[in-house]
Design a protein around this motif. Structure first.
Motif, PDB file in Angstrom:
ATOM      1  N   SER A   1       0.852  -1.192   0.000  1.00 17.04           N
ATOM      2  CA  SER A   1       0.000   0.000   0.000  1.00 17.04           C
ATOM      3  C   SER A   1       0.884   1.236   0.000  1.00 17.04           C
ATOM      4  O   SER A   1       0.759   2.101   0.849  1.00 17.04           O
ATOM      5  N   LEU A   2       1.799   1.298  -0.971  1.00 15.47           N
ATOM      6  CA  LEU A   2       2.664   2.466  -1.077  1.00 15.47           C
ATOM      7  C   LEU A   2       1.807   3.679  -1.415  1.00 15.47           C
ATOM      8  O   LEU A   2       0.979   3.651  -2.328  1.00 15.47           O
ATOM      9  N   GLU A   3       1.989   4.739  -0.657  1.00 19.97           N
ATOM     10  CA  GLU A   3       1.088   5.888  -0.688  1.00 19.97           C
ATOM     11  C   GLU A   3       0.895   6.516  -2.059  1.00 19.97           C
ATOM     12  O   GLU A   3      -0.196   6.909  -2.417  1.00 19.97           O
ATOM     13  N   GLY A   4       1.961   6.639  -2.829  1.00 22.24           N
ATOM     14  CA  GLY A   4       1.874   7.315  -4.119  1.00 22.24           C
ATOM     15  C   GLY A   4       1.741   6.383  -5.301  1.00 22.24           C
ATOM     16  O   GLY A   4       2.000   6.782  -6.429  1.00 22.24           O
ATOM     17  N   SER A   5       1.315   5.139  -5.041  1.00 17.55           N
ATOM     18  CA  SER A   5       1.229   4.154  -6.120  1.00 17.55           C
ATOM     19  C   SER A   5      -0.208   3.835  -6.492  1.00 17.55           C
ATOM     20  O   SER A   5      -1.081   3.711  -5.632  1.00 17.55           O
ATOM     21  N   LEU A   6      -0.415   3.704  -7.797  1.00 12.39           N
ATOM     22  CA  LEU A   6      -1.682   3.256  -8.343  1.00 12.39           C
ATOM     23  C   LEU A   6      -1.448   1.847  -8.867  1.00 12.39           C
ATOM     24  O   LEU A   6      -0.641   1.632  -9.771  1.00 12.39           O
ATOM     25  N   TYR A   7      -2.107   0.877  -8.257  1.00 11.86           N
ATOM     26  CA  TYR A   7      -1.915  -0.533  -8.586  1.00 11.86           C
ATOM     27  C   TYR A   7      -2.924  -0.942  -9.649  1.00 11.86           C
ATOM     28  O   TYR A   7      -4.133  -0.756  -9.482  1.00 11.86           O
ATOM     29  N   LEU A   8      -2.398  -1.526 -10.723  1.00 10.12           N
ATOM     30  CA  LEU A   8      -3.202  -1.906 -11.867  1.00 10.12           C
ATOM     31  C   LEU A   8      -3.155  -3.411 -12.066  1.00 10.12           C
ATOM     32  O   LEU A   8      -2.285  -4.083 -11.511  1.00 10.12           O
ATOM     33  N   GLU A   9      -4.086  -3.919 -12.876  1.00 12.43           N
ATOM     34  CA  GLU A   9      -4.082  -5.355 -13.147  1.00 12.43           C
ATOM     35  C   GLU A   9      -2.731  -5.775 -13.714  1.00 12.43           C
ATOM     36  O   GLU A   9      -2.023  -4.979 -14.327  1.00 12.43           O
ATOM     37  N   GLU A  10      -2.406  -7.032 -13.481  1.00 13.09           N
ATOM     38  CA  GLU A  10      -1.119  -7.546 -13.932  1.00 13.09           C
ATOM     39  C   GLU A  10      -1.217  -7.997 -15.380  1.00 13.09           C
ATOM     40  O   GLU A  10      -1.864  -9.003 -15.688  1.00 13.09           O
ATOM     41  N   LYS A  11      -0.617  -7.229 -16.244  1.00 13.46           N
ATOM     42  CA  LYS A  11      -0.469  -7.597 -17.643  1.00 13.46           C
ATOM     43  C   LYS A  11       0.690  -6.787 -18.204  1.00 13.46           C
ATOM     44  O   LYS A  11       1.167  -5.855 -17.543  1.00 13.46           O
ATOM     45  N   PRO A  12       1.218  -7.130 -19.375  1.00 16.83           N
ATOM     46  CA  PRO A  12       2.402  -6.448 -19.885  1.00 16.83           C
ATOM     47  C   PRO A  12       2.238  -4.933 -19.933  1.00 16.83           C
ATOM     48  O   PRO A  12       1.160  -4.419 -20.248  1.00 16.83           O
ATOM     49  N   VAL A  13       3.320  -4.248 -19.622  1.00 17.00           N
ATOM     50  CA  VAL A  13       3.319  -2.785 -19.610  1.00 17.00           C
ATOM     51  C   VAL A  13       3.436  -2.303 -21.053  1.00 17.00           C
ATOM     52  O   VAL A  13       4.372  -2.666 -21.775  1.00 17.00           O
ATOM     53  N   ALA A  14       2.487  -1.485 -21.457  1.00 17.26           N
ATOM     54  CA  ALA A  14       2.460  -0.970 -22.826  1.00 17.26           C
ATOM     55  C   ALA A  14       3.617  -0.016 -23.083  1.00 17.26           C
ATOM     56  O   ALA A  14       4.096   0.663 -22.166  1.00 17.26           O
ATOM     57  N   ASP A  15       4.045   0.024 -24.330  1.00 13.61           N
ATOM     58  CA  ASP A  15       5.001   1.041 -24.740  1.00 13.61           C
ATOM     59  C   ASP A  15       4.282   2.378 -24.745  1.00 13.61           C
ATOM     60  O   ASP A  15       3.100   2.463 -25.089  1.00 13.61           O
ATOM     61  N   VAL A  16       4.984   3.410 -24.360  1.00 13.25           N
ATOM     62  CA  VAL A  16       4.417   4.750 -24.348  1.00 13.25           C
ATOM     63  C   VAL A  16       5.389   5.665 -25.086  1.00 13.25           C
ATOM     64  O   VAL A  16       6.600   5.448 -25.042  1.00 13.25           O
TER      65      VAL A  16
END
Length: 122
Positions: free
Chosen positions: A96-111
């Protein structure tokens, strides 16, 4: 779906892909401190109109991720600094890191510069 957050990627720090391999990305608006710039997705147009909640959808370019858990400083940091950490691990370790937004586990998209990062309420 209602879009309530939108920003545009301006620049990628040199070390962004090193964090991508660890399943995370760091966002900061374009006036990030010099010592942090190389690690961040730098963005402009940080418009937040609602509260980020589990079940919402974060869209990174053309890829969508379900929000699983929201650290207790995400709202303030996102609004004030455009600075949060996106973690693509479904919060399976119960962090529960304060500044983190936890998302579903799947490959990280290129940006890339010019891509939109948005959050939607289904």
């Amino acid at each position: 779906m209602k879009k309530y957050y939108s920003t545009t990627v301006q620049e990628l720090g040199e070390q962004v892909n090193a964090f991508k391999g660890a399943g995370m990305l760091i966002m900061f608006n374009e006036n990030a401190p010099q010592e942090l710039r190389e690690y961040c997705i730098l963005h402009r147009g940080n418009k937040l109109e609602d509260t980020v909640q589990p079940g919402d959808i974060l869209k990174l370019g053309d890829t969508s991720y379900k929000v699983v858990f929201v650290g207790n400083q995400v709202q303030k940091n996102l609004k004030d600094l455009g600075h949060i950490t996106l973690r693509f691990n479904a919060n399976k370790d119960g962090e529960s890191l304060e500044g983190s937004l936890y998302l579903e586990e799947k490959p990280v998209a290129d940006v890339a510069p010019g891509d939109e990062i948005a959050i939607y309420r289904p």
